[in-house]
Write an enzyme that holds these catalytic residues in place. Structure first.
Site, PDB file in Angstrom:
ATOM      1  N   HIS A 228       0.832  -1.202   0.000  1.00 53.20           N
ATOM      2  CA  HIS A 228       0.000   0.000   0.000  1.00 53.20           C
ATOM      3  C   HIS A 228       0.868   1.254   0.000  1.00 53.20           C
ATOM      4  O   HIS A 228       1.827   1.338   0.755  1.00 53.20           O
ATOM      5  CB  HIS A 228      -0.879   0.067   1.253  1.00 53.20           C
ATOM      6  CG  HIS A 228      -1.534  -1.219   1.621  1.00 53.20           C
ATOM      7  ND1 HIS A 228      -1.675  -1.619   2.928  1.00 53.20           N
ATOM      8  CD2 HIS A 228      -2.092  -2.191   0.863  1.00 53.20           C
ATOM      9  CE1 HIS A 228      -2.301  -2.788   2.963  1.00 53.20           C
ATOM     10  NE2 HIS A 228      -2.555  -3.156   1.728  1.00 53.20           N
TER      11      HIS A 228
ATOM     12  N   TYR B 131       3.600   2.479  13.132  1.00 52.86           N
ATOM     13  CA  TYR B 131       3.879   3.424  12.060  1.00 52.86           C
ATOM     14  C   TYR B 131       3.378   4.816  12.437  1.00 52.86           C
ATOM     15  O   TYR B 131       2.220   5.021  12.761  1.00 52.86           O
ATOM     16  CB  TYR B 131       3.357   2.954  10.704  1.00 52.86           C
ATOM     17  CG  TYR B 131       1.965   2.391  10.638  1.00 52.86           C
ATOM     18  CD1 TYR B 131       0.954   3.071   9.973  1.00 52.86           C
ATOM     19  CD2 TYR B 131       1.665   1.158  11.205  1.00 52.86           C
ATOM     20  CE1 TYR B 131      -0.320   2.544   9.880  1.00 52.86           C
ATOM     21  CE2 TYR B 131       0.389   0.625  11.127  1.00 52.86           C
ATOM     22  CZ  TYR B 131      -0.593   1.327  10.456  1.00 52.86           C
ATOM     23  OH  TYR B 131      -1.867   0.817  10.374  1.00 52.86           O
TER      24      TYR B 131
END
Length: 197
Positions: free
Chosen positions: A76, A140
């Site tokens: 992604h 993240y």
């Protein structure tokens, strides 16, 4: 854990295959109780190469995903930069594909990530990982807030595209979402223009 896990000096390496992709060594201190690390400290990271532009818009969101062994997520490319790392004793095989318009479109980099390593992933570079350990907490830090109206700006490429040459661990046993299984091959991906990033 990687071969050298404890007490690596803080360091940054540019990944030549994908401009802007950075690999960080993160110092981890351990004793009989376990270990501790500063996962990210702006004052220390900027001088060694962490991009200042990450903070320009003043937006930060930290996410953590939990996954079990063989789970594969990706690939992604969201409309933000991200700093990724592992937040526990887990380990992943990370893979990145440049989806930006230009001569490095389609370039791939992969490496194993544990708590002693971090990666800066610039927007336009697709990110994915496969869990090598029993479980993993994957962290993240991104420089925008998630919003449904940003979904049309996402880009994807199929993790199993043979043209990418990514060497996954035991792909037949991988646990993958239906969405990720149906992402396009690189040959069908429209390169991302700078205005779209």
């Amino acid at each position: 854990m990687t071969e050298t896990f404890f007490d690596k000096p803080l360091a940054c390496r540019e990944i030549k295959e994908i401009p802007g992709l950075l690999e960080f060594d993160i110092p981890v201190r351990g004793d009989n109780r376990g270990w501790f690390k500063e996962n990210f400290q702006k004052e220390k990271m900027l001088p060694i190469g962490f991009p200042e532009r990450f903070f320009e818009e003043g937006k930060l969101q930290n996410n953590v995903s939990f996954s079990r062994q063989h789970v594969l997520r990706g690939l992604h490319a969201e409309p933000w930069d991200k700093y990724i790392s592992v937040a526990d004793d887990g380990k992943v095989l990370g893979a990145w594909v440049d989806l930006r318009e230009g001569e490095t479109f389609g370039n791939v980099y992969q490496t194993v990530i544990d708590a002693s390593k971090g990666m800066f992933v610039p927007r336009g570079v697709a990110n994915g990982f496969q869990v090598l350990s029993e479980t993993v907490s994957y962290s993240y830090l991104v420089n925008d807030y998630w919003a449904l109206d940003l979904k049309p700006k996402y880009a994807f490429v199929n993790y199993a595209d043979p043209s990418l040459g990514i060497t996954w661990e035991n792909l037949a046993a991988a646990e993958v979402s239906e969405a990720d299984k149906n992402h396009p091959l690189l040959s069908d991906v429209k390169p991302l223009k700078p205005k779209d990033l």
